[in-house]
Design a protein around this motif. Structure first.
Motif, mmCIF file in Angstrom:
data_model
loop_
_atom_site.group_PDB
_atom_site.id
_atom_site.type_symbol
_atom_site.label_atom_id
_atom_site.label_comp_id
_atom_site.label_asym_id
_atom_site.label_seq_id
_atom_site.Cartn_x
_atom_site.Cartn_y
_atom_site.Cartn_z
ATOM 1 N N PHE A 1 0.845 -1.193 0.000
ATOM 2 C CA PHE A 1 0.000 0.000 0.000
ATOM 3 C C PHE A 1 0.875 1.235 0.000
ATOM 4 C CE2 PHE A 1 0.588 -1.183 4.432
ATOM 5 C CZ PHE A 1 0.883 0.017 5.058
ATOM 6 N N LEU A 2 0.262 2.373 -0.285
ATOM 7 C CA LEU A 2 0.958 3.660 -0.304
ATOM 8 C C LEU A 2 0.369 4.576 0.747
ATOM 9 C CD1 LEU A 2 1.110 4.368 -4.143
ATOM 10 C CD2 LEU A 2 2.758 3.134 -2.720
ATOM 11 N N ALA A 3 1.242 5.136 1.572
ATOM 12 C CA ALA A 3 0.846 6.163 2.532
ATOM 13 C C ALA A 3 1.328 7.490 1.947
ATOM 14 C CB ALA A 3 1.472 5.904 3.897
ATOM 15 N N VAL B 1 8.761 -6.105 6.872
ATOM 16 C CA VAL B 1 8.168 -4.856 6.401
ATOM 17 C C VAL B 1 9.231 -4.108 5.602
ATOM 18 C CG1 VAL B 1 7.100 -2.661 7.053
ATOM 19 C CG2 VAL B 1 6.627 -4.724 8.401
ATOM 20 N N THR B 2 8.868 -3.774 4.366
ATOM 21 C CA THR B 2 9.728 -2.995 3.490
ATOM 22 C C THR B 2 9.094 -1.629 3.305
ATOM 23 O OG1 THR B 2 10.473 -4.971 2.331
ATOM 24 C CG2 THR B 2 10.770 -2.858 1.191
ATOM 25 N N MET B 3 9.893 -0.571 3.448
ATOM 26 C CA MET B 3 9.399 0.788 3.256
ATOM 27 C C MET B 3 10.351 1.524 2.319
ATOM 28 S SD MET B 3 8.327 1.887 7.111
ATOM 29 C CE MET B 3 8.885 0.564 8.167
ATOM 30 N N PHE B 4 9.801 2.032 1.241
ATOM 31 C CA PHE B 4 10.555 2.877 0.319
ATOM 32 C C PHE B 4 9.909 4.245 0.343
ATOM 33 C CE2 PHE B 4 11.435 -1.052 -2.538
ATOM 34 C CZ PHE B 4 12.508 -1.426 -1.736
ATOM 35 N N TYR B 5 10.673 5.252 0.741
ATOM 36 C CA TYR B 5 10.140 6.611 0.821
ATOM 37 C C TYR B 5 10.605 7.404 -0.386
ATOM 38 C CZ TYR B 5 9.187 11.313 2.512
ATOM 39 O OH TYR B 5 8.744 12.613 2.633
ATOM 40 N N PHE B 6 9.651 8.026 -1.054
ATOM 41 C CA PHE B 6 9.903 8.852 -2.224
ATOM 42 C C PHE B 6 9.502 10.290 -1.902
ATOM 43 C CE2 PHE B 6 9.019 4.539 -3.645
ATOM 44 C CZ PHE B 6 10.095 4.287 -4.492
ATOM 45 N N LEU C 1 5.099 0.969 -8.895
ATOM 46 C CA LEU C 1 5.065 1.870 -10.053
ATOM 47 C C LEU C 1 4.232 3.113 -9.749
ATOM 48 C CD1 LEU C 1 4.713 -0.628 -13.032
ATOM 49 C CD2 LEU C 1 6.663 0.870 -12.537
ATOM 50 N N GLU C 2 3.152 2.910 -9.017
ATOM 51 C CA GLU C 2 2.315 4.047 -8.614
ATOM 52 C C GLU C 2 3.110 5.010 -7.725
ATOM 53 O OE1 GLU C 2 -1.846 4.761 -6.171
ATOM 54 O OE2 GLU C 2 -1.458 2.775 -7.010
ATOM 55 N N ALA C 3 3.897 4.463 -6.807
ATOM 56 C CA ALA C 3 4.728 5.304 -5.943
ATOM 57 C C ALA C 3 5.778 6.048 -6.752
ATOM 58 C CB ALA C 3 5.406 4.451 -4.869
ATOM 59 N N ASN D 1 3.455 12.492 -7.694
ATOM 60 C CA ASN D 1 3.937 13.868 -7.620
ATOM 61 C C ASN D 1 3.926 14.393 -6.192
ATOM 62 O OD1 ASN D 1 4.398 14.123 -10.395
ATOM 63 N ND2 ASN D 1 2.233 14.548 -10.745
ATOM 64 N N GLU D 2 3.561 13.527 -5.251
ATOM 65 C CA GLU D 2 3.519 13.885 -3.834
ATOM 66 C C GLU D 2 4.496 12.994 -3.082
ATOM 67 O OE1 GLU D 2 -0.610 14.660 -2.268
ATOM 68 O OE2 GLU D 2 -1.061 13.355 -3.974
ATOM 69 N N PRO D 3 4.927 13.404 -1.898
ATOM 70 C CA PRO D 3 5.735 12.495 -1.097
ATOM 71 C C PRO D 3 4.898 11.254 -0.768
ATOM 72 C CG PRO D 3 5.409 14.601 0.040
ATOM 73 C CD PRO D 3 4.668 14.662 -1.232
ATOM 74 N N VAL D 4 5.520 10.095 -0.891
ATOM 75 C CA VAL D 4 4.768 8.864 -0.668
ATOM 76 C C VAL D 4 5.676 7.801 -0.064
ATOM 77 C CG1 VAL D 4 5.154 7.997 -3.012
ATOM 78 C CG2 VAL D 4 3.158 7.221 -1.742
ATOM 79 N N LEU D 5 5.095 7.017 0.826
ATOM 80 C CA LEU D 5 5.787 5.893 1.430
ATOM 81 C C LEU D 5 5.152 4.609 0.908
ATOM 82 C CD1 LEU D 5 7.950 5.006 3.550
ATOM 83 C CD2 LEU D 5 6.041 4.831 5.174
#
Length: 139
Positions: free
Chosen positions: A9-11, A55-60, A115-117, A121-125
């Motif tokens: 999921f995307l936060a 748990v894997t977290m990639f912050y963009f 791919l969605e993350a 155009n917004e910060p997303v985790l």
């Protein structure tokens, strides 16, 4: 009904550190994470109670991140208990990484959610919860 692994999921937003003195910001971030997870897995009543998890977290972020990347992990993991798992002690592995826009990330086989993350155009985790995969560690 139990969801299938992996759960992704995307936060959307800027993660908040557990160390933040702003309780309201911490609570809001936890609510964002939980709502994103629940939207992905549905509203059925369940929570992992014995399954060992990773748990894997990639912050963009969209700009230079303030603070340390490790500070976003704890609050994000805490937000998922007791709805996704009964206790965060079930999490045996955590991977956290940030990727800046000026250094585009490339992945061999990105999932639709990743791919969605990448296209946000917004910060997303990006968060992925999976069964823990025990691997040999060479020291």
């Amino acid at each position: 009904m139990w969801p299938e692994f992996p759960i992704e999921f995307l936060a959307v937003g800027t993660p908040v550190s557990l160390q933040s003195s702003n309780r309201r910001a911490r609570d809001e971030w936890k609510a964002i994470v939980l709502a994103a997870a629940e939207a992905e897995v549905g509203g059925d009543s369940w929570a992992f109670d014995t399954q060992r998890l990773s748990v894997t977290m990639f912050y963009f972020p969209q700009a230079e991140m303030q603070g340390d990347v490790d500070n976003i992990a704890k609050l994000t993991i805490d937000a998922l208990a007791p709805r996704i798992y009964l206790d965060d002690s079930l999490v045996d592995r955590v991977l956290v990484q940030r990727f800046y826009p000026e250094h585009p990330a490339t992945f061999d086989s990105p999932t639709e959610k990743l791919l969605e993350a990448l296209g946000s155009n917004e910060p997303v985790l990006f968060v992925k919860i999976d069964e823990v995969q025990l691997e040999e560690v060479n020291t």
